[in-house]
Each structure stands twice: as C-alpha cells, then as structure tokens.
Design an enzyme around this catalytic site. Sequence first.
Site, PDB file in Angstrom:
ATOM      1  N   TYR A 183       6.084  45.696   9.329  1.00  0.00           N
ATOM      2  CA  TYR A 183       4.653  45.871   9.101  1.00  0.00           C
ATOM      3  C   TYR A 183       4.287  45.444   7.689  1.00  0.00           C
ATOM      4  O   TYR A 183       5.152  45.234   6.837  1.00  0.00           O
ATOM      5  CB  TYR A 183       4.228  47.318   9.351  1.00  0.00           C
ATOM      6  CG  TYR A 183       4.641  48.306   8.271  1.00  0.00           C
ATOM      7  CD1 TYR A 183       5.966  48.710   8.141  1.00  0.00           C
ATOM      8  CD2 TYR A 183       3.710  48.816   7.381  1.00  0.00           C
ATOM      9  CE1 TYR A 183       6.336  49.608   7.151  1.00  0.00           C
ATOM     10  CE2 TYR A 183       4.077  49.717   6.380  1.00  0.00           C
ATOM     11  CZ  TYR A 183       5.388  50.110   6.268  1.00  0.00           C
ATOM     12  OH  TYR A 183       5.758  50.984   5.281  1.00  0.00           O
ATOM     13  N   LYS A 189      10.362  45.456   5.236  1.00  0.00           N
ATOM     14  CA  LYS A 189       9.322  46.468   5.491  1.00  0.00           C
ATOM     15  C   LYS A 189       9.346  46.828   6.976  1.00  0.00           C
ATOM     16  O   LYS A 189       8.480  46.428   7.755  1.00  0.00           O
ATOM     17  CB  LYS A 189       7.947  45.949   5.032  1.00  0.00           C
ATOM     18  CG  LYS A 189       6.963  47.072   4.682  1.00  0.00           C
ATOM     19  CD  LYS A 189       5.854  46.568   3.798  1.00  0.00           C
ATOM     20  CE  LYS A 189       4.710  47.544   3.638  1.00  0.00           C
ATOM     21  NZ  LYS A 189       5.061  48.874   3.157  1.00  0.00           N
ATOM     22  N   GLU A 210      12.920  54.536  -5.338  1.00  0.00           N
ATOM     23  CA  GLU A 210      11.453  54.402  -5.266  1.00  0.00           C
ATOM     24  C   GLU A 210      10.895  55.618  -4.555  1.00  0.00           C
ATOM     25  O   GLU A 210      11.648  56.469  -4.067  1.00  0.00           O
ATOM     26  CB  GLU A 210      11.073  53.124  -4.510  1.00  0.00           C
ATOM     27  CG  GLU A 210      11.610  53.083  -3.089  1.00  0.00           C
ATOM     28  CD  GLU A 210      11.312  51.787  -2.341  1.00  0.00           C
ATOM     29  OE1 GLU A 210      10.319  51.121  -2.650  1.00  0.00           O
ATOM     30  OE2 GLU A 210      12.085  51.459  -1.428  1.00  0.00           O
ATOM     31  N   LEU A 246      11.701  48.342  -1.727  1.00  0.00           N
ATOM     32  CA  LEU A 246      10.685  47.397  -1.285  1.00  0.00           C
ATOM     33  C   LEU A 246      10.048  46.805  -2.539  1.00  0.00           C
ATOM     34  O   LEU A 246       9.623  47.553  -3.426  1.00  0.00           O
ATOM     35  CB  LEU A 246       9.615  48.106  -0.437  1.00  0.00           C
ATOM     36  CG  LEU A 246       8.600  47.119   0.120  1.00  0.00           C
ATOM     37  CD1 LEU A 246       9.176  46.389   1.335  1.00  0.00           C
ATOM     38  CD2 LEU A 246       7.307  47.809   0.495  1.00  0.00           C
TER      39      LEU A 246
END
Length: 282
Positions: A33, A147, A180, A205
């Site tokens: 996505y 992702k 993250e 990411l």
Amino acid sequence: MPRFAYVNGRYVHHPHATVHIEDRGYQFADGVYEVVPVHGGKMIDEDPHLDRLEHSLRELRIGLPTSRTALKMILRELLRRNGVVNGLLYIQITRGVAPRDHKFPQGAKPALVVTTKRTKPTATALVENGVRVITIPDIRWKRCDIKSVSLLPNVLGKQRAVEAGAFEAWQVDEKGLVTEGTSTNAWIVTKDGVLVTRNANEAILNGITRQAVIRLTNEAGVTFEERPFSVAEAKEAREAFLTSSSGHVLPITRIDDTVVGDGKPGPVTRRLRAAYLDYIAA
Ligand code: PDD
C-alpha cells in the site's frame, strides 16, 4: 464517509465497495500500500510515493495493475469525485484473487483499491506540547522497506502506545537501537546538537516525509547524521520528533517516562516543522 472508492476498474459508492473473500490481501496479507498526503487539493510528493509503491511491488513480484499514467488519472479522479482538499489517498495493490494456496497463483490479476480520507489539521496541543512515545521491541520481519499490508506488529505496537496514554511506539531492535515508530520515522537532536535519523535500509520504511525533511536540513542550518541511535541516546537528547505523511513533523517531549530536553518542542524541531509546512504549501 467518502462518496466513492476505486475498486478494480470501477468507481463504486464507498458503502458498497467490496473485494472478493479470496483476495490474497485478505488471506495472506499478500499486498502493498501507499498513503499519499493531499494538501490544498494537490498530492504531496506524488512521484516519490509512486516510486516507493513500485519498489514494494517489485520486491514482492506483483505487477502494477495499471500504467503509472493511468494510476495518476485514477488518483486525480477520485480526489475530484470525493472533493478532497486536505486529506490522504490510500492505494492498495494485492496479488489478486485465487483459491487459497500459498504459492503464487497462475494468471491472477493484481487487485487495485483506492480510497480517500479527509483530515483535520493536527491538533494545536500536540504541536505545542509535543507527544509521548513508548519504546517496544521491534518484532517485525526483516524487510521493513517494503510497505506491506502485513501490519500486525505495527497494529499491536500502536495499541500498546494508546493503552499507555502515548501517541506512538518506537520499535527497538535487538541491539537497543530505535528502528522507527509503528507508522512514523524517528528523529533526535543529540545532546551535542546533531540531528540524527536512522539510515534507510531494510530495517525501516524510507519515509517520503523523512526524505523531504532531510532535504530541508540544509536550510535549517543543522549538522545532520544518518545512523541508528539507541534508546539511551534518545533519552539524553535535546529534542526528538517523528515524521509521517499524516503527522508531518511532530515534536516528542517524553520517551517512556523520560522528559526530552526541557520538556518543550525544541528549536530544530520547530524550524523543520515550519520548513516542511512551507514546502507542502508551495
Ligand atoms: N505510514 N514508518 C512506517 C512503518 C510507516 O508505516 C510510515 C507511514 C512511515 C512514514 O512514511 P511517510 O513519511 O512516507 O508517510 C514510517 C503511513 C502514513 C500509514 O501506514 O498510514
């Protein structure tokens, strides 16, 4: 509720938009996505988002179901139909519909869904006071650069944050280094005044907001390093903040129970937030 969703070639009324129960996204999380921010009716960093979408697809060997030009037309048409001025576009592509079987199906066509969401500006209190993050073990797979719609660790992490009264959870690798947030990238300004965010490899990411903020660091006149940092270093930092398409640049003033700096959003964070808001407004 948005009026329309785009589902496999058709603009359908959102309440009636459905995908097949044998969609591999539903069964195996076999899909990817993107979330593209929309500001003043325009997409922010459309091409970098589509480049990252193509990277994710390539890594999973899923074909792009339309040409990039056609996809761009679909995104614009959906924004127009839904009258989105400020908000987000959500694009999801899965390997398609096939009887459940782990191996790649023969001849399945990748499935494309696009939806929109309107958003309100970030609450002033969050910007002025900063937010709290908690730290949790990073239990994700080793390809966080993709992702993927497989977001269970992120979902569980965000829920832990919410239940702890925090805004976000920073995921921490086995070496004690922050990777993250569950849906955001992590930054600090060290006690020596160096701006640091983790280098982008398969452990995180590579945020599009992250990349835009890196470009803005020159203007902010601050020394910048791309490298991992530990939870201990973050707790001693002068400043901390997070970046994402939805939150832009958001100050962090507490990590677990440690107050960051003087407990107020710091000058570098404020300068970078302002610079990023100018960038998207331009
Ligand atoms: N999340 N890290 C993770 C794990 C993310 O899911 C995201 C984005 C980011 C920030 O990337 P960007 O700056 O390109 O938005 C970092 C989106 C917004 C989401 O899942 O809703």
